[in-house]
Motif scaffolding. Sequence first.
Motif, PDB file in Angstrom:
ATOM      1  N   ASN A 161      13.940  30.639 -29.358  1.00 34.14           N
ATOM      2  CA  ASN A 161      13.400  31.994 -29.399  1.00 34.14           C
ATOM      3  C   ASN A 161      12.458  32.229 -28.227  1.00 34.14           C
ATOM      4  N   ASP A 162      11.788  33.354 -28.246  1.00 28.29           N
ATOM      5  CA  ASP A 162      10.920  33.720 -27.129  1.00 28.29           C
ATOM      6  C   ASP A 162       9.716  32.796 -26.998  1.00 28.29           C
ATOM      7  N   ASP A 163       9.282  32.185 -28.072  1.00 26.13           N
ATOM      8  CA  ASP A 163       8.144  31.266 -28.037  1.00 26.13           C
ATOM      9  C   ASP A 163       8.536  29.844 -27.659  1.00 26.13           C
ATOM     10  N   GLY A 164       9.818  29.607 -27.416  1.00 24.36           N
ATOM     11  CA  GLY A 164      10.267  28.263 -27.079  1.00 24.36           C
ATOM     12  C   GLY A 164      10.559  27.388 -28.275  1.00 24.36           C
ATOM     13  N   HIS A 165      10.546  27.934 -29.487  1.00 22.34           N
ATOM     14  CA  HIS A 165      10.857  27.173 -30.694  1.00 22.34           C
ATOM     15  C   HIS A 165      12.376  27.095 -30.859  1.00 22.34           C
ATOM     16  N   VAL A 166      12.859  25.920 -31.210  1.00 18.62           N
ATOM     17  CA  VAL A 166      14.295  25.670 -31.230  1.00 18.62           C
ATOM     18  C   VAL A 166      14.766  25.440 -32.660  1.00 18.62           C
ATOM     19  N   VAL A 167      16.088  25.490 -32.809  1.00 19.08           N
ATOM     20  CA  VAL A 167      16.739  25.216 -34.093  1.00 19.08           C
ATOM     21  C   VAL A 167      17.715  24.065 -33.870  1.00 19.08           C
ATOM     22  N   ASP A 168      17.372  22.904 -34.399  1.00 21.44           N
ATOM     23  CA  ASP A 168      18.302  21.781 -34.407  1.00 21.44           C
ATOM     24  C   ASP A 168      18.548  21.385 -35.854  1.00 21.44           C
ATOM     25  N   PHE A 169      19.184  20.254 -36.055  1.00 24.04           N
ATOM     26  CA  PHE A 169      19.525  19.874 -37.435  1.00 24.04           C
ATOM     27  C   PHE A 169      18.272  19.600 -38.260  1.00 24.04           C
ATOM     28  N   HIS A 170      17.252  19.025 -37.650  1.00 28.76           N
ATOM     29  CA  HIS A 170      16.026  18.737 -38.398  1.00 28.76           C
ATOM     30  C   HIS A 170      15.273  20.010 -38.746  1.00 28.76           C
ATOM     31  N   ALA A 171      15.612  21.136 -38.081  1.00 30.08           N
ATOM     32  CA  ALA A 171      14.978  22.405 -38.428  1.00 30.08           C
ATOM     33  C   ALA A 171      15.368  22.858 -39.833  1.00 30.08           C
ATOM     34  N   LEU A 172      16.468  22.341 -40.365  1.00 23.05           N
ATOM     35  CA  LEU A 172      16.833  22.664 -41.749  1.00 23.05           C
ATOM     36  C   LEU A 172      15.790  22.123 -42.721  1.00 23.05           C
ATOM     37  N   ARG A 173      15.219  20.984 -42.415  1.00 23.62           N
ATOM     38  CA  ARG A 173      14.153  20.433 -43.258  1.00 23.62           C
ATOM     39  C   ARG A 173      12.919  21.330 -43.178  1.00 23.62           C
ATOM     40  N   LYS A 174      12.614  21.833 -41.994  1.00 25.77           N
ATOM     41  CA  LYS A 174      11.481  22.751 -41.858  1.00 25.77           C
ATOM     42  C   LYS A 174      11.762  24.060 -42.585  1.00 25.77           C
ATOM     43  N   THR A 175      13.024  24.496 -42.588  1.00 28.13           N
ATOM     44  CA  THR A 175      13.392  25.691 -43.347  1.00 28.13           C
ATOM     45  C   THR A 175      13.151  25.485 -44.837  1.00 28.13           C
ATOM     46  N   PHE A 176      13.501  24.325 -45.341  1.00 27.69           N
ATOM     47  CA  PHE A 176      13.305  24.010 -46.757  1.00 27.69           C
ATOM     48  C   PHE A 176      11.832  24.061 -47.138  1.00 27.69           C
TER      49      PHE A 176
END
Length: 559
Positions: A336-351
């Motif tokens: 995104n615009d802030d440089g935050h990414v979505v990888d597979f471990h981002a699913l854990r952060k989503t949870f």
Amino acid sequence: MASLYKKPVKRRDPKTGKMITMNSKKWWGRYRDEHGLEKRVPLATDKSAAQTMLNEAVRKAERKAAGLDDPFDEHRKRPLSEHVADFEAYLTNKGSTADYVNTTNQRVEAITTGCGFERIDDISASQVHACLSDLRAKGKSIASSNHYLLAIKMLTRWLVRDRRTNDDRLAHLSKMNADLDRRRIRRPLSIEEFGLLLDSAEHGRELQKVPGPDRAILYIIGAYTGYRRNEIGSVTQQSFNFKSDPPTLTVAAGHSKRRRTDVLPIRRDFAERVQAWIATKPGLKHYEPLFKITDKRTAEMIREDLDAARAKWLGEAKEEVERKRREETSFLAYENDDGHVVDFHALRKTFITNLTRSGVTPKTAQLLARHSDINLTMNTYTMLGVCDQAAAVEALPPIPTSSPVEAQVARATGTDGPTGGNEGAKMVPTVVPSSAENGAKRLASATLRIAPTCTEESVEPRSPRRVENAKSSEEIGATRASLQRAASDCTRIPKVGLEPTRPCGHWILSPARLPFRHFGKSVMHSQFECDRRSRQGDRRRARNDGVNRCSRPIRIGLE
């Protein structure tokens, strides 16, 4: 006594070829150790050096016999590389994973080699600081530098615990603030993004030999359990318990990062979807992993599905203006615009973020995330935006009305006062003693009037009902008041001339039926003395006679 000598050795004469006896080149020493046993050790070829070495051996033996020896002397002489090898074996024997052992050993060797440590006594905190600074100068982030520091500190702590040294020279070193130079920050997916991601994966092509429907279930497990990639890779059909209430998903201790058996409850719709997906794989055995992803590049996998979902979302824009507006947003973007990414471990952060948004307590979120530190759950794996903060602010109580205009508006809307503007509302106590209906006349002391003020809404105004006296206490034989009697009247109406009308809250804990006398803040009462008939069991006659002969006063704790 200690003595030097040259040990006789047999050698072959090069001229004659015969075996001859001759003295050794090295001097040997003979002395008795701390246990009184004779020992013979090789020393040096120089006699003076050999005598010095023998004296040192005798001094150590005498200190050991006196209990003054240094138990770490032998370990200090060993090369540090031998201690590092023993530390690696310790991690392996403890049950750590091979990846963890290799990574930790690589970081330890990088520090010891970079600092030039050869013995335990060479370990220096300032040199470790300088080595970590060089790593950051070469491109390592502060978080990576902290990992190297943690590895070398694990070694020095183990040296102390294993009785190889008496001092941890790096104990005072602390980690740096990783937030100052965080290179990779993951962001959680919104519910809209996650829905489009599942749709794109389920109808997409095969990626890394993983079909689209399998990837959709893989993403669901990651976002609704918070399990890590290796933990999901160990899940089998036996890991699910669909018959329990609620259904559960279990990861064995051998595959869990914290080396414990993790049992997590799952949603009912989640369980039904996984069951339907398993039914499409009749050849899958119960003990086989559902997803063989331990060697897959899952970050690239989810990135391709995100790109496909974003392309489809952009293509659904019917107008050019709408399409340009969507292209300017970071919706479904890998970064995104802030440089935050979505990888597979981002699913854990989503949870974990969704747990916080749903209103669960921080402790519950920590337990479901399986973190040992609440700060890791709340600060690293939880990301709340402005909308989440705005919702929390809106949940605050409204501003109290103080001006006449605001009070008039409050009365017009029916929100003023404790009764919400309803003039027919009545004040109702929570519970009252049964003595209220039995003609109780004596009030409780000021310290006992603790009932909260409560209200009872009524449709139309009505006059309060008078509490009729059923019978006197002597007629019904009551000896004490019951404190669990519900009240339906809002105001106590006593008999005329006894006491003024009071709110009924003071009935709570009223000692009207108890033989108490009030003395300031303390309450004293007399202990009843029964006559001979009362002691023989005739309590009723003793009560009717009103025998109340005073004995020693007894203090009870009602303050």
